[in-house]
Design a protein around this motif. Structure first.
Motif, short mmCIF file in Angstrom:
data_model
loop_
_atom_site.label_atom_id
_atom_site.label_comp_id
_atom_site.label_asym_id
_atom_site.label_seq_id
_atom_site.Cartn_x
_atom_site.Cartn_y
_atom_site.Cartn_z
N ALA A 1 46.91 32.79 46.51
CA ALA A 1 47.80 32.46 47.62
C ALA A 1 47.19 31.35 48.47
O ALA A 1 45.99 31.35 48.72
CB ALA A 1 48.05 33.71 48.47
N PRO A 2 48.03 30.40 48.91
CA PRO A 2 47.53 29.31 49.77
C PRO A 2 46.94 29.87 51.07
O PRO A 2 47.45 30.85 51.63
CB PRO A 2 48.79 28.47 50.04
CG PRO A 2 49.74 28.83 48.93
CD PRO A 2 49.47 30.25 48.60
N ASP A 3 45.87 29.24 51.54
CA ASP A 3 45.21 29.61 52.80
C ASP A 3 44.67 31.03 52.81
O ASP A 3 44.37 31.58 53.89
CB ASP A 3 46.16 29.41 54.00
CG ASP A 3 46.59 27.97 54.16
OD1 ASP A 3 45.76 27.08 53.92
OD2 ASP A 3 47.77 27.73 54.51
N SER A 4 44.54 31.67 51.66
CA SER A 4 43.99 33.02 51.59
C SER A 4 42.47 32.93 51.53
O SER A 4 41.90 31.86 51.29
CB SER A 4 44.51 33.73 50.34
OG SER A 4 44.08 33.06 49.17
N PRO A 5 41.76 34.04 51.76
CA PRO A 5 40.30 34.02 51.65
C PRO A 5 39.83 33.52 50.29
O PRO A 5 38.83 32.80 50.20
CB PRO A 5 39.91 35.49 51.87
CG PRO A 5 41.01 36.04 52.72
CD PRO A 5 42.26 35.35 52.27
N ALA A 6 40.53 33.89 49.22
CA ALA A 6 40.14 33.44 47.89
C ALA A 6 40.31 31.94 47.73
O ALA A 6 39.45 31.25 47.15
CB ALA A 6 40.97 34.18 46.83
N GLY B 1 37.43 28.80 47.11
CA GLY B 1 37.44 27.97 45.92
C GLY B 1 37.84 28.68 44.64
O GLY B 1 37.68 28.12 43.55
N MET B 2 38.37 29.90 44.74
CA MET B 2 38.81 30.60 43.53
C MET B 2 40.01 29.92 42.92
O MET B 2 40.87 29.39 43.63
CB MET B 2 39.11 32.07 43.85
CG MET B 2 39.42 32.93 42.63
SD MET B 2 39.56 34.70 43.02
CE MET B 2 37.83 35.12 43.21
N ARG C 1 42.35 42.32 51.70
CA ARG C 1 43.05 41.56 50.67
C ARG C 1 42.45 40.17 50.56
O ARG C 1 42.16 39.53 51.56
CB ARG C 1 44.55 41.45 51.00
CG ARG C 1 45.37 40.81 49.89
CD ARG C 1 46.83 40.67 50.28
NE ARG C 1 46.98 39.68 51.33
CZ ARG C 1 48.15 39.26 51.80
NH1 ARG C 1 49.26 39.79 51.34
NH2 ARG C 1 48.20 38.36 52.76
N LEU C 2 42.26 39.72 49.31
CA LEU C 2 41.72 38.38 49.07
C LEU C 2 42.81 37.35 48.86
O LEU C 2 42.55 36.15 48.95
CB LEU C 2 40.80 38.40 47.84
CG LEU C 2 39.53 39.24 47.94
CD1 LEU C 2 38.75 39.18 46.63
CD2 LEU C 2 38.66 38.76 49.10
N GLY C 3 44.03 37.79 48.55
CA GLY C 3 45.12 36.84 48.30
C GLY C 3 45.17 36.36 46.86
O GLY C 3 45.50 35.20 46.61
N ILE C 4 44.83 37.25 45.92
CA ILE C 4 44.88 36.90 44.51
C ILE C 4 45.76 37.92 43.77
O ILE C 4 45.94 39.04 44.24
CB ILE C 4 43.48 36.86 43.85
CG1 ILE C 4 42.77 38.21 44.02
CG2 ILE C 4 42.66 35.73 44.43
CD1 ILE C 4 41.41 38.28 43.35
N GLY C 5 46.29 37.49 42.62
CA GLY C 5 47.09 38.37 41.79
C GLY C 5 46.60 38.34 40.36
O GLY C 5 46.01 37.34 39.90
N VAL C 6 46.84 39.42 39.65
CA VAL C 6 46.36 39.53 38.28
C VAL C 6 47.22 38.70 37.33
O VAL C 6 48.42 38.52 37.57
CB VAL C 6 46.33 41.01 37.83
CG1 VAL C 6 47.75 41.58 37.80
CG2 VAL C 6 45.66 41.17 36.48
#
Length: 290
Positions: free
Chosen positions: A66-71, A75-76, A137-142
């Motif tokens: 997700a944009p502007d998320s911790p991840a 740099g993920m 939440r890191l703001g990533i999806g599988v």
């Protein structure tokens, strides 16, 4: 299955479930009645009975950032493979979720494999609300792999006449369920958080479209039925309100007075305005809280 279980919760009756066991024996399981408290309608009805669907192990591959998320800030990237969190190896996506959710506000070292390299990334899960509690939440999806589930899927086809009958049955069952949930909201046994507006509808429409044409058409049908049920409620300015006036005229023997119509119109507009504003509030609250 979930709709049937929700009907059981609404009825507050014991549940008798016929099952085929692992050794191919047919047995009946008896579940105690669930009263259907306010908070019960905010979760999967299967969970209320302690049932969880079979889940195949899912590789911890990132499919969305997700944009502007911790991840994203750390740099993920999409297709990164999470191999460890704070030195603890992970091999399944559920293990990633289990370590991230309790770590809200705490810095994590997430090791990811990108190509032939392993990179340590520092990120702090943001706090979001989920089912009344705060989680990280890191703001990533599988990353989904539809082919892995192909062996578990079946395709059901019906002839035209049978399909027409099944369609009418679906419309009736969905309409009855909608009316029952509205009734629960009115008497306070179901939360108004279940109301959704155009933002949530658009979100779910996009998700259903990604799942395929069949899922998208089913979602459109659900929305159409819901709007039809809403329109037939005995609220002035809606078609159901006009039917209510006609019924009153039938018993009264004369048309409803202009004053009564005017008051009814104002009440009807007030009710609709409240519902729309509350639905929009729920939409944006879901967006903000994740």
């Amino acid at each position: 299955l979930r709709r049937t279980l929700l009907d059981v919760v609404l009825d507050g009756k014991p549940l008798e479930m016929a099952v085929v066991t692992a050794d191919k024996r047919r047995e009946v399981r008896i579940f105690k009645p669930i009263t259907g408290r306010n908070e019960d309608f905010d979760q999967d009805p299967a969970e209320l009975f302690g049932l969880k669907p079979l889940r195949l192990p899912t590789a911890p591959v990132v499919g969305m950032v997700a944009p502007d998320s911790p991840a994203a800030k750390a740099g993920m990237q999409v297709d990164d493979v999470v191999v460890a969190i704070d030195g603890r190896a992970v091999t399944d996506w559920e293990e990633v979720v289990a370590q991230v959710q309790p770590a809200l506000g705490r810095s994590l070292t997430v090791e990811v494999k990108r190509g032939d390299s392993t990179l340590p990334l520092q990120m702090t899960p943001e706090s979001v609300e989920d089912k009344g509690k705060r989680i990280g939440r890191l703001g990533i999806g599988v990353k989904q792999d539809p082919e892995r589930y192909a062996s578990m899927m079946i395709e059901v086809r019906h002839g035209f006449v049978q399909a027409l009958g099944r369609g009418m049955e679906e419309v009736w069952n969905t309409s009855v369920l909608s009316v029952r949930m509205i009734g629960r909201m009115i008497i306070g046994e179901a939360s108004l958080k279940n109301l959704s507006g155009p933002v949530t509808i658009a979100d779910y429409a996009g998700q259903s479209a990604k799942m395929g044409l069949s899922s998208f058409l089913r979602f459109i049908a659900l929305i159409s039925i819901s709007i039809g049920v809403l329109n037939l409620l005995p609220v002035p300015v809606l078609d159901g309100g006009h039917l209510m006036y006609y019924l009153a005229e039938l018993f009264k023997g004369s048309p409803v007075s202009d004053r009564a119509l005017e008051v009814g119109q104002r009440i009807g507009f007030g009710i609709l305005a409240f519902l729309m504003l509350f639905a929009l509030y729920n939409d944006f609250h879901r967006l903000i809280s994740g």
